[in-house]
Design a protein around this motif. Structure first.
Motif, PDB file in Angstrom:
ATOM      1  N   ASP A   8      72.245  22.796  15.162  1.00 51.09           N
ATOM      2  CA  ASP A   8      73.590  23.371  15.089  1.00 51.09           C
ATOM      3  C   ASP A   8      74.599  22.386  15.666  1.00 51.09           C
ATOM      4  OD1 ASP A   8      73.674  26.230  14.052  1.00 51.09           O
ATOM      5  OD2 ASP A   8      71.988  26.336  15.461  1.00 51.09           O
ATOM      6  N   ARG A 124      79.939  28.491   7.614  1.00 52.28           N
ATOM      7  CA  ARG A 124      79.120  27.361   8.041  1.00 52.28           C
ATOM      8  C   ARG A 124      78.588  26.639   6.817  1.00 52.28           C
ATOM      9  NH1 ARG A 124      78.979  25.745  13.238  1.00 52.28           N
ATOM     10  NH2 ARG A 124      76.715  25.583  13.434  1.00 52.28           N
ATOM     11  N   VAL A 126      75.156  24.580   5.481  1.00 52.39           N
ATOM     12  CA  VAL A 126      73.751  24.314   5.750  1.00 52.39           C
ATOM     13  C   VAL A 126      73.317  23.141   4.886  1.00 52.39           C
ATOM     14  CG1 VAL A 126      71.390  25.195   5.660  1.00 52.39           C
ATOM     15  CG2 VAL A 126      73.262  26.710   6.340  1.00 52.39           C
ATOM     16  N   ARG A 137      72.919  22.961  10.516  1.00 47.70           N
ATOM     17  CA  ARG A 137      74.013  23.910  10.290  1.00 47.70           C
ATOM     18  C   ARG A 137      75.239  23.349  10.979  1.00 47.70           C
ATOM     19  NH1 ARG A 137      70.045  28.226  11.276  1.00 47.70           N
ATOM     20  NH2 ARG A 137      70.571  27.992  13.480  1.00 47.70           N
TER      21      ARG A 137
END
Length: 385
Positions: A8, A124, A126, A137
């Motif tokens: 992340d 977001r 991915v 992400r």
């Protein structure tokens, strides 16, 4: 690092080449400690795998990385040699190794895997591997992987080239001046060819043969062209060492590239339209956009750069490509006339996409008007179709 679960971050760079390295270097200069960054690329870029030549004012953050820079350059035709003073600009050479090394100093998670899909759900992004496994992400993705334009262009050429890094045991190069374009090379039946010389010292230089044309050559043809150009320069290649070889091909097309395929995915480099259609030059636009991205993040804004070139410049490029492709103008005469009737700094700023409307009109008036008007009319009809 191998990835067992998605990382992340705030920003992911998909592809780790020149465009991504410039962004990482710009982020490093801004010292954005709070921005988490990841790079997804199957290869950790390092070493000398390419050379960029570009023009701009001196005193930039890249100056310590440059291999050489020149205030004057030569443009050569069969009719003679023109020495161009570029001030207040200069022509500069940047090799890849120092840029990769600088980019590597910016803190980022390095994911050594080939990216597959880049999916934006509106909140977001991915990035998944080729097998569909999620890798990263992120809030934003900058994707510099090569891809074709959104639709085929009406004119599709290539800038294709081969260069030799030549080393001599005695002084044979003029280190104080580069050769920007040397049109004494044999011209293709459809296209434009030229050589150029970028000397690092009086004994070491990049000597390159370039064509603007619809298709690449067979590999031996580039070597024959380079030997012929070295003969023109009075260089005895048999007495020199070829330290490195550089090959490349860059699209020159009026087909539109998609700079923002979804709200949180930005394309960089050629994939995002940073390559100038009329010349194949790319580096200055990549550098400009990298600085814009870092500046936006520093200000807490979305990392969305401005378009690489004004829309009117893309139209002018489409007309020029059409004129060259249809044989309405002679390529050598066209470029020679452009530099003959305008200050070199004005021509180079136009090629970078930074001239004003008034300056663009001045440049247009210095081109062969009737052939260019025919090309513009043909382009307009093709657009309507």
């Amino acid at each position: 690092m191998p990835v067992s679960s998605p990382v992340d971050v705030d920003l992911v760079l998909v592809g780790g080449g020149g465009a991504a390295s410039l962004v990482l270097a710009a982020l490093g200069r801004k010292k954005l400690g709070g921005v988490r960054v990841a790079v997804v690329d199957p290869v950790l870029k390092r070493g000398q795998d390419r050379t960029w030549a570009f023009w701009g004012p001196p005193g930039t953050a890249l100056d310590p990385l440059l291999s050489a820079a020149w205030d004057d350059v030569d443009v050569v035709t069969p009719a003679g040699r023109r020495v161009l003073s570029l001030q207040p600009l200069r022509y500069a050479m940047l090799r890849s190794a120092p840029l990769y090394e600088l980019a590597a100093r910016t803190e980022a998670v390095r994911v050594t895997a080939a990216a597959g899909s880049v999916t934006d759900d509106g909140e977001r992004v991915v990035v998944a591997g080729e097998d569909g496994t999620p890798l990263v992400r992120a809030s934003w993705a900058l994707d510099s992987r090569p891809r074709p334009p959104r639709r085929a262009g009406r004119t599709n050429w290539l800038q294709h080239f081969r260069g030799w890094w030549l080393e001599a045991d005695r002084p044979v190069f003029d280190a104080g001046r580069a050769v920007l374009m040397d049109f004494r090379t044999p011209q293709p039946a459809r296209g434009v060819s030229f050589g150029y010389v970028l000397p690092v010292s009086d004994r070491f230089a990049l000597v390159e043969y370039t064509e603007f044309s619809p298709a690449r050559l067979a590999s031996p043809a580039y070597d024959r062209a380079l030997r012929g150009y070295c003969d023109l320069l009075g260089l005895n290649v048999a007495e020199m060492r070829v330290r490195e070889v550089e090959d490349g091909v860059i699209p020159m097309t009026d087909g539109p590239f998609e700079p923002r395929p979804s709200p949180r995915v930005i394309r960089l480099g050629t994939a995002g339209g940073a390559t100038r259609p009329s010349t194949g030059f790319t580096f200055s636009a990549m550098l400009r956009q990298a600085d814009q991205i870092a500046g936006a993040l520093a200000a807490g804004q979305p990392p969305v750069p401005a378009p690489p070139y004004p829309a009117r410049h893309l139209w002018m490029d489409a007309v020029q490509l059409r004129a060259l492709d249809r044989g309405l103008v002679d390529g050598v005469a066209f470029f020679d006339r452009l530099f003959d009737r305008n200050p070199a700094s004005l021509v180079l700023r136009f090629l970078d996409g930074t001239t004003s409307v008034a300056e663009d009109l001045r440049l247009m008036s210095s081109t062969p008007l009737l052939p260019m008007m025919r090309a513009a009319a043909g382009d307009a009809i093709a657009r309507l179709r």
